[in-house]
Design an enzyme around this catalytic site. Structure first.
Site, PDB file in Angstrom:
ATOM      1  N   ASP A   1       0.800  -1.279   0.488  1.00 57.02           N
ATOM      2  CA  ASP A   1      -0.019   0.328   0.039  1.00 57.02           C
ATOM      3  C   ASP A   1       1.234   1.145  -0.035  1.00 57.02           C
ATOM      4  O   ASP A   1       1.654   1.405   1.094  1.00 57.02           O
ATOM      5  CB  ASP A   1      -0.452  -0.005   1.679  1.00 57.02           C
ATOM      6  CG  ASP A   1      -2.092   1.286   1.357  1.00 57.02           C
ATOM      7  OD1 ASP A   1      -2.302   2.153   0.621  1.00 57.02           O
ATOM      8  OD2 ASP A   1      -2.909   0.555   1.711  1.00 57.02           O
TER       9      ASP A   1
ATOM     10  N   GLU B   1     -10.538   9.740 -32.223  1.00 56.77           N
ATOM     11  CA  GLU B   1     -10.747   7.971 -31.638  1.00 56.77           C
ATOM     12  C   GLU B   1     -11.886   7.281 -32.247  1.00 56.77           C
ATOM     13  O   GLU B   1     -13.085   7.689 -31.373  1.00 56.77           O
ATOM     14  CB  GLU B   1     -10.302   7.859 -30.034  1.00 56.77           C
ATOM     15  CG  GLU B   1      -8.940   9.182 -30.357  1.00 56.77           C
ATOM     16  CD  GLU B   1      -8.320   8.621 -28.818  1.00 56.77           C
ATOM     17  OE1 GLU B   1      -6.862   8.723 -28.490  1.00 56.77           O
ATOM     18  OE2 GLU B   1      -9.118   8.602 -28.030  1.00 56.77           O
TER      19      GLU B   1
ATOM     20  N   HIS C   1      -2.336  17.103 -24.372  1.00 53.63           N
ATOM     21  CA  HIS C   1      -1.365  17.014 -25.699  1.00 53.63           C
ATOM     22  C   HIS C   1      -1.453  17.710 -26.537  1.00 53.63           C
ATOM     23  O   HIS C   1      -1.430  18.163 -27.890  1.00 53.63           O
ATOM     24  CB  HIS C   1      -2.528  15.816 -26.335  1.00 53.63           C
ATOM     25  CG  HIS C   1      -2.278  14.350 -25.748  1.00 53.63           C
ATOM     26  ND1 HIS C   1      -0.732  13.929 -25.078  1.00 53.63           N
ATOM     27  CD2 HIS C   1      -3.128  13.474 -25.268  1.00 53.63           C
ATOM     28  CE1 HIS C   1      -1.481  13.108 -23.826  1.00 53.63           C
ATOM     29  NE2 HIS C   1      -2.171  12.627 -24.041  1.00 53.63           N
TER      30      HIS C   1
ATOM     31  N   LYS D   1       6.591  11.944 -29.288  1.00 49.91           N
ATOM     32  CA  LYS D   1       6.191  11.239 -30.758  1.00 49.91           C
ATOM     33  C   LYS D   1       7.378  11.831 -32.194  1.00 49.91           C
ATOM     34  O   LYS D   1       7.233  13.136 -31.863  1.00 49.91           O
ATOM     35  CB  LYS D   1       4.091  11.295 -31.257  1.00 49.91           C
ATOM     36  CG  LYS D   1       3.712  10.601 -30.335  1.00 49.91           C
ATOM     37  CD  LYS D   1       2.327  10.733 -31.079  1.00 49.91           C
ATOM     38  CE  LYS D   1       1.117  10.035 -29.523  1.00 49.91           C
ATOM     39  NZ  LYS D   1       0.290   9.412 -30.158  1.00 49.91           N
TER      40      LYS D   1
ATOM     41  N   HIS E   1       2.982  12.011 -23.842  1.00 52.74           N
ATOM     42  CA  HIS E   1       3.950  11.109 -24.300  1.00 52.74           C
ATOM     43  C   HIS E   1       3.621  11.973 -25.304  1.00 52.74           C
ATOM     44  O   HIS E   1       4.297  11.409 -27.062  1.00 52.74           O
ATOM     45  CB  HIS E   1       3.030   9.640 -24.252  1.00 52.74           C
ATOM     46  CG  HIS E   1       1.994   9.402 -24.718  1.00 52.74           C
ATOM     47  ND1 HIS E   1       0.871  10.261 -24.811  1.00 52.74           N
ATOM     48  CD2 HIS E   1       1.373   9.364 -26.538  1.00 52.74           C
ATOM     49  CE1 HIS E   1      -0.453   9.158 -25.150  1.00 52.74           C
ATOM     50  NE2 HIS E   1       0.254   9.378 -26.215  1.00 52.74           N
TER      51      HIS E   1
ATOM     52  N   LYS F   1     -14.006  10.412 -28.359  1.00 53.03           N
ATOM     53  CA  LYS F   1     -13.786   9.032 -28.123  1.00 53.03           C
ATOM     54  C   LYS F   1     -15.563   8.687 -28.941  1.00 53.03           C
ATOM     55  O   LYS F   1     -16.833   9.253 -29.080  1.00 53.03           O
ATOM     56  CB  LYS F   1     -14.055   8.799 -26.961  1.00 53.03           C
ATOM     57  CG  LYS F   1     -13.049   9.104 -25.981  1.00 53.03           C
ATOM     58  CD  LYS F   1     -11.796   8.350 -25.825  1.00 53.03           C
ATOM     59  CE  LYS F   1     -10.964   8.671 -24.869  1.00 53.03           C
ATOM     60  NZ  LYS F   1      -9.603   7.881 -25.400  1.00 53.03           N
TER      61      LYS F   1
END
Ligand code: BG6
Length: 483
Positions: A91, A212, A236, A178, A174, A322
């Site tokens: 924990d 997406e 992003h 790229k 991230h 989405k």
């Protein structure tokens, strides 16, 4: 900029919190495999999680994750990765977990702690590390979203900075790892033809779409704490805008890029209620971990202004969602009309030129221009000159970023200043917004987004085929509006 030895030297152990989690399974183990394959990872990797696991479970997870995501796995490389793994279960709120970690770290002196855990646990883990002295000569890699809003980002920074200096904090977005995002920087500043037209005198508007075609993929509980604004738009998308909008870096080097981007964030006008349309796909409330009356947005479209000399008055339209019709990341820069309408064809009324940059899939850069149709009449059509920008890079973004963190290279990480400036842009609309509007999965989101873009539209919906006519995109948007 000088770095102390702790920043310059390679790390001698990677500690990886959240090792049993979703991010680890989907992205991190395959990246660690890639790092071993490319000779970038030879130090022990200690997974930490609270899952009642033993080392063998972690090894199984690593094998399963790599085999599920990578074609033609080199089993010898995978064995080497598995051989580097150590495991601590516990924990994060218990000091005993950190005592056990300290023992497992043994005599490693320069750890990198990677926190692939929910942001709500960052503070607890950082305090735990500091408590046993594992913050000394160490770096910490923090996943986005860094905070939930401006106030919590500042608070979190205070917690992190109690234990680590700014030079030792690596904030991951991230997208910055790229290749296609790096190409934005390259394309802008390796060419001379863009600069004269890259400003308010020539550009009418800019659209950025991150679409997406899938939903929340079992991450409902996380998504409830984030939504599209925090999950994608604040980080992003604003990073993409900053790269497109920044002034030329003052000198060669990534820190000049950081400074130029930070200036763009500072010049962004904070969004207000009227600048945003939020949507939620039908069925989201039935996802595991999602409240039955959730108002969390799975789609967001915003109108943004950058109050700088270069961009004054140019609207930037950003949308992400989405369960949209395709998975594609695309930028469309619309240029202004010629000053005189010398020809009669109707399309002259709209923007005749654009630059379209498809980031993924199938990167390409396309210049939309009007050309005359053969015949006596002076009428033409819009065509695109298309340049493919290459397929996938050999190293994925996490592989690159984790490798950089192990080496102490901060070039592709974000500074606290930029993080706060980005939160400042969205902070107002995180709380002050109209309810999310339902949209059917497989559509381009609420039609209210068409009202938002208004006369600057239509939205350019990415069309997934290599060579298409530029009119296609306008046509799909017009069809959507029932025209
Ligand atoms: C992540 C978000 O940061 O980025 C996800 O949490 C999103 O919701 C993803 O799907 C998109 O990144 P990529 O690299 O998979 O296109």
């Amino acid at each position: 900029m000088t770095a102390t030895p702790a920043e310059q030297t390679d790390a001698d152990v990677l500690v990886f919190f959240g090792a049993s989690g979703d991010l680890a399974r989907k992205m991190i183990f395959p990246s660690l495999y890639g790092m071993v394959l490319h000779g970038e990872l030879e130090v022990p990797v200690i997974g930490v999680a609270h899952s009642d696991w033993a080392l063998e479970d972690l090894r199984d997870r690593a094998r399963e994750s790599v085999r599920a995501t990578i074609d033609d796995v080199d089993e010898e490389v995978l064995d080497r990765l598995v051989g580097l793994l150590r495991y601590v279960d516990g924990d994060y709120r218990e000091p005993a977990t950190f005592e056990a970690l300290k023992e497992t770290v043994e005599d490693a002196r320069r750890p990198v702690h990677y926190l692939a855990i929910p942001p709500s646990m960052f503070g607890t883990v950082i305090d735990g590390l500091a408590h046993v002295g594992l913050n000394k000569h160490a770096r910490v890699v923090v996943e986005k979203p860094f905070g939930r809003d401006l106030a919590s980002a500042r608070e979190l920074d205070g917690v992190v900075r109690r234990a680590f200096r700014e030079e030792s904090v690596f904030r991951i977005d991230h997208f910055l790892g790229k290749d296609e995002i790096m190409n934005l920087l390259y394309f802008r500043f390796a060419n001379s033809f863009l600069e004269p037209v890259w400003n308010r005198d020539h550009i009418a508007s800019v659209q950025v779409t991150i679409a997406e075609d899938f939903g929340v993929q079992g991450r409902g509980a996380f998504y409830e704490t984030a939504g599209a604004l925090r999950d994608v738009l604040e980080n992003h998308m604003l990073q993409i805008v900053a790269l497109l909008a920044m002034e030329p870096p003052a000198y060669q080097g990534y820190f000049a890029v950081h400074e130029a981007k930070a200036n763009v964030f500072r010049a962004m006008r904070p969004l207000t209620r009227n600048d945003i349309v939020r949507g939620q796909f039908e069925g989201y409330r039935d996802e595991p971990g999602v409240a039955r009356n959730s108002d969390v947005e799975t789609y967001a479209a915003v109108r943004l202004f950058i109050d700088s000399w270069r961009w004054a008055g140019v609207p930037w339209y950003l949308r992400t969602g989405k369960h949209l019709p395709v998975t594609a990341h695309e930028i469309v820069v619309e240029f202004k009309r010629p000053p005189q309408a010398l020809f009669d064809d109707a399309m002259m009324a709209q923007h005749p030129n654009h630059l379209r940059i498809r980031l993924q899939p199938d990167g390409e850069i396309a210049l939309g221009a009007r050309v005359k149709t053969p015949g006596e009449e002076f009428v033409g059509e819009q065509r695109e000159l298309v340049v493919p920008t290459g397929s996938e890079a050999s190293r994925g973004p996490y592989e690159r970023l984790l490798g950089d963190a192990l080496q102490g290279d901060r070039a592709l990480f974000t500074s606290e200043e930029s993080v706060e400036a980005a939160w400042h842009v969205v902070d107002g609309v995180l709380a002050d917004h109209a309810p999310a509007i339902r949209y059917a999965p497989g559509t381009w989101g609420p039609t209210e987004a068409d009202t938002l873009i208004g006369a600057d539209g239509p939205w350019h919906d990415p069309v997934l085929k290599h060579h298409r006519s530029a009119d296609d995109a306008s046509r799909t948007a017009a069809q959507r509006k029932g025209k």
